[in-house]
Design an enzyme around this catalytic site. Structure first.
Site, PDB file in Angstrom:
ATOM      1  CG  HIS A 131      -0.452   0.172   2.432  1.00  0.00           C
ATOM      2  ND1 HIS A 131      -0.776  -0.829   3.626  1.00  0.00           N
ATOM      3  CD2 HIS A 131       0.228   1.025   3.182  1.00  0.00           C
ATOM      4  CE1 HIS A 131      -0.319  -0.258   4.544  1.00  0.00           C
ATOM      5  NE2 HIS A 131       0.367   0.727   4.512  1.00  0.00           N
ATOM      6  CD  GLU A 148      -4.352  -1.634   3.301  1.00  0.00           C
ATOM      7  OE1 GLU A 148      -3.523  -2.113   2.505  1.00  0.00           O
ATOM      8  OE2 GLU A 148      -4.506  -1.476   4.281  1.00  0.00           O
TER       9      GLU A 148
HETATM   10  C1  F6R Z   1       1.343   6.601   6.159  1.00  0.00           C
HETATM   11  C2  F6R Z   1       1.177   5.807   4.827  1.00  0.00           C
HETATM   12  C3  F6R Z   1       1.500   4.554   5.027  1.00  0.00           C
HETATM   13  C4  F6R Z   1       2.829   3.965   5.262  1.00  0.00           C
HETATM   14  C5  F6R Z   1       3.104   2.508   5.200  1.00  0.00           C
HETATM   15  C6  F6R Z   1       4.537   2.251   5.702  1.00  0.00           C
HETATM   16  O1  F6R Z   1       0.954   7.965   5.904  1.00  0.00           O
HETATM   17  O2  F6R Z   1       0.700   6.599   3.985  1.00  0.00           O
HETATM   18  O3  F6R Z   1       1.381   4.145   3.690  1.00  0.00           O
HETATM   19  O4  F6R Z   1       3.939   4.854   4.646  1.00  0.00           O
HETATM   20  O5  F6R Z   1       2.231   2.087   6.050  1.00  0.00           O
HETATM   21  O6  F6R Z   1       4.687   2.521   7.031  1.00  0.00           O
HETATM   22  P1  F6R Z   1       6.089   2.483   7.839  1.00  0.00           P
HETATM   23  O7  F6R Z   1       6.793   3.580   7.601  1.00  0.00           O
HETATM   24  O8  F6R Z   1       5.675   2.695   9.535  1.00  0.00           O
HETATM   25  O9  F6R Z   1       6.818   1.232   7.536  1.00  0.00           O
END
Ligand code: F6R
Length: 244
Positions: free
Chosen positions: A138, A143
């Site tokens: 995503h 999703e």
């Molecule tokens: C957050 C977002 C999500 C995150 C993804 C990765 O604004 O848009 O797509 O970028 O869930 O999250 P991390 O960086 O925590 O692995």
């Protein structure tokens, strides 16, 4: 897609902040598309340092965030508005009036989603859109699905995403099951897309994003169709790429 391979998370954060900082210096009226999650936190820390120590000026910058949990108030500690204030906006000289995050408490979702898309269009798209990537591919909270969705919309978070995000809450039961996310049109309207990935846990999805077919079941694969994407990733996240 340009791939910048760096040693580790620290190097990734410095590199990303340098690119964003250069954009803001070249164009003080820059429109930044911003993300939450763990990955950009180091980048935001470095931007805060550059603002304090190197006169990086955010006073004319506008920001548009990717997403917000549905049902969380802006002052809720797990809301993405709260995250952005804590991790960036409260520590730089930005005018918060020009920092936009979808309204998690909207009573008229259709109207507020349309307004968010109108805002992005009015701004002429973002100059740089910063992205992380979920384990399921995503971007924002777009999703895996049978189709790519263009506009800002409400999404049901997948069990995988709820579990991944439970680390920020007291328990998985507290993670909202829905979120409002910018759609693919808003993301793809960026002049430049900067996507960050760190760690072995992202290696398999990075391979699918870069080398697999463009497929809405791997939402980030749509980035293959954008003319200016920069992937900054550490060696672990790039470890499954065939081409490197
Ligand atoms: C957050 C977002 C999500 C995150 C993804 C990765 O604004 O848009 O797509 O970028 O869930 O999250 P991390 O960086 O925590 O692995």
């Amino acid at each position: 897609m340009q791939i910048i391979s760096v040693k580790d998370y620290q190097a990734l954060s410095l590199q990303a902040a340098r690119l964003i900082g250069a954009q803001v210096r070249l164009n003080p009226d820059t429109v930044l598309g911003l993300a939450t999650g763990s990955t950009p936190v180091g980048t935001y820390k470095e931007l805060i340092r550059m603002c304090a120590e190197e006169d990086l000026d955010f006073s004319n910058v506008t920001t548009v965030n990717l997403d917000e949990y549905y049902g969380l108030a802006p002052d809720h500690e797990q809301s993405y508005r709260y995250f952005m204030n804590q991790n960036l906006f409260d520590h730089i000289n930005i005018d918060k009036e020009f920092t936009y995050v979808p309204d998690g408490l909207s009573k008229d979702l259709e109207a507020s989603c349309a307004d968010y898309d109108d805002l992005i269009e009015f701004l002429g798209g973002t100059d740089i859109q910063l992205l992380g990537i979920g384990h399921d591919g995503h971007i924002g909270f777009n999703e895996p699905d049978d189709v790519f969705t263009a506009g800002t919309h409400l999404v049901d978070l997948t069990p995988d995403t709820i579990e991944a995000n439970a680390r920020f809450f007291k328990s998985a039961d507290e993670v909202p099951h829905q979120a409002i996310t910018m759609g693919m049109k808003g993301i793809m309207s960026a002049s430049t897309i900067l996507i960050l990935a760190s760690g072995k846990a992202k290696a398999s999805i990075i391979r699918k994003m870069v080398e697999g077919p463009v497929d809405p079941q791997v939402p980030a694969s749509i980035l293959q169709l954008h003319p200016d994407v920069v992937l900054i990733a550490d060696e672990d996240a790039l470890s499954e790429l065939m081409a490197l």
